[in-house]
Scaffold this motif. Structure first.
Motif, PDB file in Angstrom:
ATOM      1  N   ASP A 146       0.828  -1.212   0.000  1.00  0.00           N
ATOM      2  CA  ASP A 146       0.000   0.000   0.000  1.00  0.00           C
ATOM      3  C   ASP A 146       0.859   1.257   0.000  1.00  0.00           C
ATOM      4  N   GLU A 147       1.899   1.239   0.824  1.00  0.00           N
ATOM      5  CA  GLU A 147       2.793   2.403   0.888  1.00  0.00           C
ATOM      6  C   GLU A 147       3.399   2.682  -0.485  1.00  0.00           C
ATOM      7  N   ILE A 148       3.834   1.611  -1.119  1.00  0.00           N
ATOM      8  CA  ILE A 148       4.484   1.764  -2.418  1.00  0.00           C
ATOM      9  C   ILE A 148       3.498   2.255  -3.469  1.00  0.00           C
ATOM     10  N   ARG A 149       2.317   1.654  -3.487  1.00  0.00           N
ATOM     11  CA  ARG A 149       1.331   2.046  -4.492  1.00  0.00           C
ATOM     12  C   ARG A 149       0.904   3.503  -4.295  1.00  0.00           C
ATOM     13  N   ALA A 150       0.829   3.918  -3.038  1.00  0.00           N
ATOM     14  CA  ALA A 150       0.485   5.322  -2.779  1.00  0.00           C
ATOM     15  C   ALA A 150       1.603   6.245  -3.287  1.00  0.00           C
ATOM     16  N   ASP A 151       2.836   5.878  -3.009  1.00  0.00           N
ATOM     17  CA  ASP A 151       3.978   6.671  -3.498  1.00  0.00           C
ATOM     18  C   ASP A 151       3.939   6.841  -5.005  1.00  0.00           C
ATOM     19  N   MET A 152       3.573   5.757  -5.684  1.00  0.00           N
ATOM     20  CA  MET A 152       3.678   5.762  -7.146  1.00  0.00           C
ATOM     21  C   MET A 152       2.578   6.595  -7.816  1.00  0.00           C
ATOM     22  N   THR A 153       1.575   6.994  -7.031  1.00  0.00           N
ATOM     23  CA  THR A 153       0.557   7.860  -7.637  1.00  0.00           C
ATOM     24  C   THR A 153       1.023   9.308  -7.671  1.00  0.00           C
ATOM     25  N   GLN A 154       2.169   9.579  -7.063  1.00  0.00           N
ATOM     26  CA  GLN A 154       2.666  10.953  -6.980  1.00  0.00           C
ATOM     27  C   GLN A 154       3.512  11.314  -8.210  1.00  0.00           C
TER      28      GLN A 154
END
Ligand code: ADP
Ligand code: MG
Length: 717
Positions: A295-303
């Motif tokens: 989840d942390e990674i997927r959230a980062d990648m939306t930036q």
């Protein structure tokens, strides 16, 4: 005098304020002269010093004592106790020389201080008899020993009373020595260097900062580090010098972070179609820790700001699947991903595993390594460039110049401790060009070295941190035993039993360098012997660095598929290899491997539901190796072992400055200097906030030192 000596022992008064003095003029040029510029240092001594390290006077000033002997404790002779380290002052009553039966000469002095007498003895230094005439007042420092029931000093440090105390009555520095350079010569040299040059070292810390932080000036810190006047002064000197190192470390790390924050990345936003199918198709469900990290990674990648994330998880914690989930998400958003591994064996394993998982989802996965044949390579390069290949898996072949991606949005580095900062940067440069702008891929680096969080933040302050702090369910503690070579048969029996039950085994032979042909030969010979004499009724495989890529791959494939029972290997399988059915690993010459390495090897087993075992074979080990093996027997916890390893080796070696791209720290301990580290972190942030480019004149020296400090780590950007 007598009155003074009758007092109870008291250590020297701990006043550690730096005396106020006008600063001397810095002389950076003079300091870069070779050590021969010092009086008393000729070509010979210079060569010996070079062997320890220092070439210039400046470097000599930074050759710090290994430790200190404390002779600040002064006592009357009548109050001496066996075993203590003390200094006494007295008059020589009598000196005599005699020979032992094996013709060793012994000089004996009887020294009296009015409260009692004590004997001091020196071996094999007959000339001392002339230097120690009766009637001379001397200072003796050393450990109180016993001889025939009487207290004596054996080979104490000594000097005539009237001289400036260099060796005795103080905290005496003990320097690293080399042949032909005695302790007293070294101290003499150092004293000259410190007296004449310490004040000439330019202090990069602005005076205002120094005052505010209550730090010694650099000159005073150097003086006290070498010849401390008290324990408190030594502590403060060390603190100042450690601060310098940690401050430069922080400045470098924070500067890198600032630079990276200026890049833009592709925000990856798309319906998670394949991602959800991927999760549903997995043979297991993610652990809570894996889910959280994904989840942390997927959230980062939306930036639109590039992700810079370090994923830490002990061996076997399931990092690969986290990387896979991230890569699938990138593909969902119409972009490409790359996964870089340090060895071909590992890249191939990732390729096999991920292709099987991902191709059914319509994701096109390719493998690119140094041994990919030219024709195939051309096809892959074309596929990466036109975007028809979604995920590239490979070794450092991926960052070679001819490789271009159509739209690389996520780069993953596995076992990042095997790569340098440069390689991270090279992968980052593979992002797409949009108009004028170079776009950076999101970056995920994975590591099994579970260093403490504060430490990780300070070292990788340029990265955000995720931790897999949970093992997949059903794992059992790996049982670890250290056996002597004479007990090897027990290990073989154990392998027979385990393989009879359908499990598999590794036997590792020490290999220091992957290309070391001698070790490869050892593995080959052992493989033949084992096949013939020990396991004639088992199927054995062999893998070492000298095999061709396809042979390696074949051996690994066969083992992974259960086609062989025992894999004889060199350290080529140290990291990442994942065959959950293997339950026993025997490591020959275990004393030749480091703690982190042994833990990595051991991580090849215990990856499934079966009880697993690790047998370390070593004979005649050094005390240090014994500590490593014992630590390994005592715990499976990579976190605990990493701390132990740090203690045993020190951070410089632990992180292998070349490999990690981190500068070597000589003094500061990343584990123990937590407060100094905090201070350095805060100061670095404040400095960049005020003067982002370090352009102010009072920061000029700091900027120079920063470049020099990071230069030695092979990273300047
Ligand atoms: P490492 O963190 O050392 O890279 P791997 O990613 O190779 O670990 O995973 C180790 C093993 O654990 C693999 O066989 C993998 O399939 C398995 N595994 C990973 N996650 C889970 C899970 N959530 N449940 C069960 N097994 C898992
Ligand atoms: Mg792995």
């Amino acid at each position: 005098m007598d009155e003074e000596l009758d007092e109870e022992p008291a250590s020297v008064q701990e006043t550690a304020l730096e005396p106020e003095r006008p600063p001397a003029a810095p002389d950076p040029l003079g300091l870069t002269q070779p050590v021969t510029a010092l009086k008393g240092v000729g070509q010979k001594i210079a060569e010996r010093l070079n062997r320890i390290g220092p070439q210039t006077i400046w470097e000599l000033l930074y050759l710090f004592p290994r430790r200190y002997d404390d002779y600040t404790l002064m006592k009357p002779i009548s109050k001496l106790n066996y075993g203590e380290q003390v200094t006494v002052i007295g008059t020589i009553w009598q000196t005599r020389t005699r020979k032992t039966r094996i013709n060793q000469s012994i000089v004996e002095c009887i020294v009296n201080d009015g409260t009692g007498t004590v004997q001091a003895t020196w071996f094999n230094q007959p000339w001392l008899a002339d230097q120690l005439p009766a009637g001379l007042q001397i200072v003796l420092s050393g450990k109180v020993d016993l001889f025939l029931g009487r207290l004596v000093f054996n080979s104490p440090e000594w000097e005539p009373l009237e001289l400036e105390p260099l060796r005795t009555r103080r905290i005496v520095p003990i320097y690293p020595l080399t042949e032909g350079l005695t302790a007293s010569k070294m101290r003499e040299l150092m004293q000259r260097a410190v007296r004449e040059w310490a004040e000439r070292v330019p202090d990069p810390l602005p005076i205002e900062t120094r005052r505010r932080l209550h730090l010694y000036s650099l000159a005073y810190a150097l003086q006290q580090m070498h010849f401390p006047e008290s324990h408190e002064a030594l502590r403060q000197a060390r603190q100042r010098l450690a601060f310098d190192e940690l401050f430069l470390l922080q400045l470098g790390v924070q500067r890198q972070r600032r630079e990276w924050l200026q890049y833009t990345a592709l925000p990856l936003v798309a319906p998670p179609e394949r991602y959800e199918t991927f999760l549903a198709a997995l043979p297991f469900s993610l652990t809570a820790a894996q889910q959280r990290v994904v989840d942390e990674i997927r959230a980062d990648m939306t930036q639109s700001r590039p992700m810079n994330r370090l994923l830490q998880g002990d061996v076997g914690s399931g990092k690969t699947i986290v990387a896979a989930a991230a890569m699938v998400s990138a593909v969902d958003a119409g972009a490409q991903s790359a996964l870089m591994a340090p060895t071909e064996i590992l890249a191939e394993q990732h390729y096999r595993g991920l292709r099987q998982l991902l191709e059914p989802l319509g994701i096109h996965v390719s493998l690119l390594t140094g041994s990919t044949p030219a024709a195939e390579r051309a096809v892959i390069l074309a596929g990466l460039a036109d975007g028809s290949i979604h995920i590239a898996i490979g070794t450092h072949a991926l960052i070679q110049p001819p490789v271009t991606f159509q739209r690389l949005a996520l780069a993953v580095i596995d076992e990042q401790h095997r790569f340098g900062v440069d390689q991270r940067a090279a992968l980052r440069q593979k992002g797409p060009q949009v108009g004028e702008d170079a776009i950076s891929p999101h970056l995920l680096v994975m590591s099994a070295t579970p260093i403490p969080r504060t430490l990780a933040l300070s070292l990788y302050g340029d990265l955000d941190l995720s931790v897999l702090d949970e093992m997949p369910p059903g794992r059992q503690e790996i049982k670890t035993r250290w056996l002597r070579a004479s007990e090897r048969e027990r290990a073989y029996n154990f392998i027979r039993r385990q393989t009879a039950e359908g499990r598999q085994a590794y036997i590792i032979y020490p290999l220091v360098e992957e290309s070391d042909s001698i070790d490869a030969r050892a593995a080959v010979e052992e493989f033949e012997r084992l096949s013939r004499e020990v396991f004639p009724d088992r199927r054995l495989g062999l893998v070492h660095g000298r095999l061709r890529a396809n042979e390696k791959d074949e051996a690994m494939r066969a083992f992974a598929a259960g086609g062989s029972d025992v894999l004889v290997a060199t350290s080529v399988i140290e990291v990442g290899v994942d065959v959950p059915n293997s339950t026993i690993i025997v490591i020959e010459g275990a004393d030749r491997f480091g703690l982190a390495q042994l833990h990595q090897f051991r991580g090849r087993v215990g990856r499934g539901e079966h009880q697993s075992y690790c047998i370390l074979i070593a004979e005649d080990v050094s005390a240090e190796a014994e500590q490593r093996l014992a630590a390994l027997e005592a715990t499976n916890d990579g976190f605990v072992l990493a701390e132990r390893d740090l203690e045993l080796r020190g951070p410089g070696e632990f992180f292998g400055s070349r490999q990690s791209g981190l500068p070597e720290l000589r003094l500061a301990s990343l584990l123990h200097d937590v407060e100094v580290l905090d201070m350095a972190q805060r100061e670095a942030a404040a400095l960049f906030a005020a003067d982002p480019q370090l352009e102010w004149p009072e920061h000029a020296l700091l900027r120079d030192r920063l470049e020099a400090f990071w230069q030695q780590a092979g990273d300047v950007s």
